[in-house]
Scaffold this active site. Structure first.
Site, PDB file in Angstrom:
ATOM      1  N   SER A 176       8.998   5.131  16.453  1.00 48.76           N
ATOM      2  CA  SER A 176       7.078   4.251  17.025  1.00 48.76           C
ATOM      3  C   SER A 176       7.785   4.395  18.637  1.00 48.76           C
ATOM      4  CB  SER A 176       6.886   3.139  16.291  1.00 48.76           C
ATOM      5  OG  SER A 176       6.378   3.919  14.741  1.00 48.76           O
TER       6      SER A 176
ATOM      7  N   CYS B 278      -1.620   2.005   6.977  1.00 48.70           N
ATOM      8  CA  CYS B 278      -1.753   1.264   6.431  1.00 48.70           C
ATOM      9  C   CYS B 278      -1.421  -0.321   6.384  1.00 48.70           C
ATOM     10  CB  CYS B 278      -0.111   0.958   5.233  1.00 48.70           C
ATOM     11  SG  CYS B 278       0.226   2.717   4.568  1.00 48.70           S
TER      12      CYS B 278
ATOM     13  N   GLU C 241       0.767  -1.633   0.094  1.00 49.78           N
ATOM     14  CA  GLU C 241      -0.064   0.137   0.468  1.00 49.78           C
ATOM     15  C   GLU C 241       1.005   1.973   0.522  1.00 49.78           C
ATOM     16  OE1 GLU C 241      -2.935   0.132   3.074  1.00 49.78           O
ATOM     17  OE2 GLU C 241      -2.893  -2.482   3.030  1.00 49.78           O
TER      18      GLU C 241
ATOM     19  N   CYS D 167      -1.239  -1.904  15.324  1.00 51.16           N
ATOM     20  CA  CYS D 167      -1.138  -1.866  14.125  1.00 51.16           C
ATOM     21  C   CYS D 167      -1.738  -3.429  13.105  1.00 51.16           C
ATOM     22  CB  CYS D 167       0.499  -1.694  13.589  1.00 51.16           C
ATOM     23  SG  CYS D 167       0.723  -1.357  11.756  1.00 51.16           S
TER      24      CYS D 167
ATOM     25  N   CYS E 101       3.237   8.527   1.374  1.00 55.07           N
ATOM     26  CA  CYS E 101       4.111   7.799   2.449  1.00 55.07           C
ATOM     27  C   CYS E 101       3.811   5.956   1.790  1.00 55.07           C
ATOM     28  CB  CYS E 101       2.863   7.124   3.816  1.00 55.07           C
ATOM     29  SG  CYS E 101       3.103   6.319   4.891  1.00 55.07           S
TER      30      CYS E 101
ATOM     31  N   CYS F 166       4.959  -7.283   7.407  1.00 51.55           N
ATOM     32  CA  CYS F 166       5.722  -7.310   9.125  1.00 51.55           C
ATOM     33  C   CYS F 166       5.895  -7.947   9.764  1.00 51.55           C
ATOM     34  CB  CYS F 166       5.314  -5.663   9.735  1.00 51.55           C
ATOM     35  SG  CYS F 166       6.269  -4.891  10.289  1.00 51.55           S
TER      36      CYS F 166
ATOM     37  N   CYS G  16       3.418  -4.865  16.312  1.00 54.04           N
ATOM     38  CA  CYS G  16       2.892  -4.421  17.306  1.00 54.04           C
ATOM     39  C   CYS G  16       1.242  -4.916  17.244  1.00 54.04           C
ATOM     40  CB  CYS G  16       2.904  -2.829  16.691  1.00 54.04           C
ATOM     41  SG  CYS G  16       4.660  -2.159  16.444  1.00 54.04           S
TER      42      CYS G  16
END
Length: 352
Positions: free
Chosen positions: A215, A333, A93, A120, A106, A113, A117
């Site tokens: 983050s 995202c 994305e 997310c 972005c 990933c 997290c």
């Protein structure tokens, strides 16, 4: 013979490939201009190259493009979200955002990933692989072509952890900023990481002059480890030590990102503890209303972010609240990729 992805080659690599083939070194700059300035990816259209060289390029190199699978346009703020299909069928994305000073993009750095997290959406559909430099770069080039706008800022904050794809991300940055090509200033690039400490030290030594965004999202190790598993490997104290080193080596201010989550990290005590942690560090705090993710129950009370910002301000910490963009198209995202992957699974691998 497998062809080489030419968009993932930096200029010295392309020069070496051409010299090995008996071509003059300066031809590499001509090709770089076609690819990164004129955005011409058909070797036959590179008219200042000899026919022999064009045939060599066709025989030995390829351009791995990406394709718009889905495009959502916000009716609120002109944010545009792209779901791109890669040459191997995977999805990433990209989000194009409009500001008063221009357009920022972005980009994603991985398919999925590993970081896990809890707030997310990027990790929900699973990690597949890291992106090649060309696949990060082509998100910018294709978005500019499709939208008709010129991007003035790049944010590595999409799907994936950039520092988990360190070598390819650094190579992407070098290609993006090469004066013989796109010549994009890295001062207009922000890289967001959940805090892979050894790579922050590595990045500091490169002195790339980009903006490093951390983050953080919690003010104590117990809370951060609960929502960000990376903290179990590199705790807050280790992370802040790396951040101080980065500032010392680069002279650049760091941005700390903090998603305010009601009942998790939004109390006055959290704000006071965060102020104590960051005091004396050359930084800015970017407060974020947590994005709604269907599989998670995290939320942000309407007044919590503003109250948190006021509390930090009273303690001498520079903090702002990030403007929410593309709320009507789920611009955070991970959600489009997750849905596309789910459809393909349900349809036996064929996207509906």
């Amino acid at each position: 013979m497998e062809k080489t992805d030419i968009m993932s080659l930096d200029l010295p690599e392309l020069e070496a490939r051409l010299e090995a083939a008996g071509e003059k070194k300066f031809r590499a700059k001509q090709i770089y201009k076609w690819l990164h300035v004129k955005r011409i990816f058909d070797f036959d259209k590179m008219t200042d190259l000899s026919v022999q060289l064009r045939e060599h390029l066709k025989d030995n190199f390829c351009v791995n493009g990406l394709f718009v699978q889905k495009k959502l346009e916000s009716s609120i703020d002109n944010t545009v979200k792209y779901l791109y299909r890669l040459s191997d069928g995977n999805y990433v994305e990209t989000v194009l955002m409009e500001y008063s000073y221009g357009h920022s993009i972005c980009v994603s750095t991985q398919v999925g990933c590993k970081m896990g997290c809890r707030f997310c959406a990027s990790a929900i559909a699973g990690f597949v692989r890291s992106l090649e430099p060309s696949e990060i770069l082509m998100q910018i080039y294709e978005t500019e072509r499709n939208s008709g706008v010129k991007v003035s800022g790049v944010v590595l904050m999409g799907i994936g952890e950039p520092l988990d794809n360190f070598d390819n991300v650094v190579k992407f940055l070098r290609i993006l900023s090469d004066s013989s090509g796109n010549n994009f200033s890295l001062r207009h690039v922000s890289l967001s990481t959940c805090g892979i400490v050894p790579r922050i030290y590595d990045l500091a030594e490169l002195k790339l002059q980009l903006t490093l965004c951390i983050s953080l999202h919690a003010s104590d190790n117990e809370a951060r480890s609960e929502i960000m598993p990376v903290n179990r490997a590199y705790n807050i104290q280790e992370l802040l030590g790396a951040c101080r080193h980065y500032i010392d080596r680069t002279g650049r201010r760091i941005t700390f990102e903090y998603a305010v989550i009601s009942g998790v990290n939004s109390s006055d005590k959290d704000a006071d503890r965060l102020s104590d942690l960051l005091r004396g560090i050359n930084c800015h705090v970017n407060l974020i209303p947590v994005n709604k993710v269907r599989e998670r129950d995290y939320h942000t009370a309407s007044s919590a972010v503003a109250d948190f910002a006021k509390r930090l301000g009273k303690r001498g910490i520079n903090a702002t609240v990030r403007r929410t963009l593309g709320s009507d198209i789920e611009a955070a995202c991970g959600q489009l990729r997750r849905d596309a992957a789910k459809r393909e699974t349900e349809n036996g691998g064929a996207d509906a």
